[in-house]
Write an enzyme that holds these catalytic residues in place. Structure first.
Site, PDB file in Angstrom:
ATOM      1  N   GLY A   1       0.857  -1.180   0.000  1.00  0.00           N
ATOM      2  CA  GLY A   1       0.000   0.000   0.000  1.00  0.00           C
ATOM      3  C   GLY A   1       0.889   1.223   0.000  1.00  0.00           C
TER       4      GLY A   1
ATOM      5  N   SER B   1       5.683  -5.349  -1.079  1.00  0.00           N
ATOM      6  CA  SER B   1       5.728  -3.939  -1.483  1.00  0.00           C
ATOM      7  C   SER B   1       6.083  -3.036  -0.289  1.00  0.00           C
ATOM      8  CB  SER B   1       4.399  -3.546  -2.128  1.00  0.00           C
ATOM      9  OG  SER B   1       4.480  -2.291  -2.728  1.00  0.00           O
ATOM     10  N   ALA B   2       5.142  -2.266   0.229  1.00  0.00           N
ATOM     11  CA  ALA B   2       5.433  -1.398   1.373  1.00  0.00           C
ATOM     12  C   ALA B   2       5.930  -2.190   2.578  1.00  0.00           C
ATOM     13  CB  ALA B   2       4.186  -0.599   1.760  1.00  0.00           C
TER      14      ALA B   2
ATOM     15  N   HIS C   1       8.487  -3.112  -7.404  1.00  0.00           N
ATOM     16  CA  HIS C   1       7.813  -2.838  -8.674  1.00  0.00           C
ATOM     17  C   HIS C   1       8.766  -2.190  -9.678  1.00  0.00           C
ATOM     18  CE1 HIS C   1       4.270  -3.450  -6.143  1.00  0.00           C
ATOM     19  NE2 HIS C   1       4.634  -2.413  -5.413  1.00  0.00           N
TER      20      HIS C   1
ATOM     21  N   GLU D   1       8.573  -7.182 -10.663  1.00  0.00           N
ATOM     22  CA  GLU D   1       7.368  -7.895 -10.268  1.00  0.00           C
ATOM     23  C   GLU D   1       7.582  -9.406 -10.352  1.00  0.00           C
ATOM     24  OE1 GLU D   1       5.982  -5.719  -8.725  1.00  0.00           O
ATOM     25  OE2 GLU D   1       4.069  -5.266  -9.685  1.00  0.00           O
TER      26      GLU D   1
END
Length: 235
Positions: A90, A122-123, A159, A194
């Site tokens: 997020g 991700s985060a 990403h 990714e």
């Protein structure tokens, strides 16, 4: 013994949430019945309950129960007692800001260092580097500090996508942004494409997946590393 996965993303093209990682997660979480999920990054502003439900649905396929950290009256105690931890993606600024405000950074760092199985996407991966200064996210809130958990001796850029010479878009590329970062900072940066992830077993960090990662170091040309590369040298 540290036991963690830091993934670029929770989802890749053509697959559902965490689907491409499920085989790895069965191994990572093999001794845990319940996973404590930290939904603080709130992608697209999603509610904690809704985000936890997405994680719970995905991990039910490997017979794991998921409980959101927001459902505990004592979040510090919940981190200390967790069988396993998953921090979803997020907005990295929102995630770090919420962790700081709830005094959870040190308990989370201690849990990972003491061997609690950890998944970051991700985060949730960004916060395990030295700082969050190489995130792609907009700074929609202002954390007290950009310093992160420092579990990894470098920063991540999840990403990651390389510049496309044929693209009509001529705005700044990831490479440009990371060069700007290295004008002021010496911390190495690993660009995770990714479907790629880093595994941490004890103190050994290895690139996994089918794609190469791009490594950026201050005052050096960037270079590519293949899956299976040990990243401990990036200190």
């Amino acid at each position: 013994m540290k036991n963690a996965i830091f993934a670029s993303s929770s989802t890749i093209h053509g697959s559902s949430f965490l689907e491409y990682l499920l085989e790895e997660l069965e191994c990572l979480f093999k001794h845990a019945n319940t996973i404590t999920f930290i939904p603080y990054a709130r992608p697209s502003g999603i509610s904690f309950d809704a985000y936890t439900s997405i994680a719970a649905n995905a991990l039910s396929s490997i017979s794991k129960k998921v409980i959101g950290l927001h459902d505990f009256k004592d979040p510090i105690g919940a981190i200390n007692a967790a069988e396993a931890i998953f921090v979803g993606g997020g907005n990295t600024f929102v995630l770090l800001d919420t962790l700081i405000k709830n005094n959870l950074l040190m308990p989370l760092k201690a849990a990972i260092e003491n061997g609690t199985p950890y998944l970051g996407t991700s985060a949730g991966s960004n916060i395990c580097g030295v700082s969050i200064k190489t995130t792609n996210d907009m700074p929609i809130v202002y954390p007290k500090s950009f310093n992160a958990l420092n579990i990894l001796p470098f920063n991540l850029n999840p990403h990651y996508i390389e510049p496309d010479a044929n693209s009509k878009h001529k705005g700044e590329t990831r490479d440009t942004r990371i060069k700007e970062f290295h004008f002021y900072n010496t911390t190495p940066v690993v660009g995770l494409r990714e479907g790629s992830w880093l595994s941490l077993n004890n103190n050994t960090i290895v690139l996994n997946g089918t794609l190469k990662a791009r490594v950026f170091e201050q005052q050096k040309a960037h270079y590519e590393i293949p899956p299976g590369t040990n990243l401990n040298v990036l200190n």
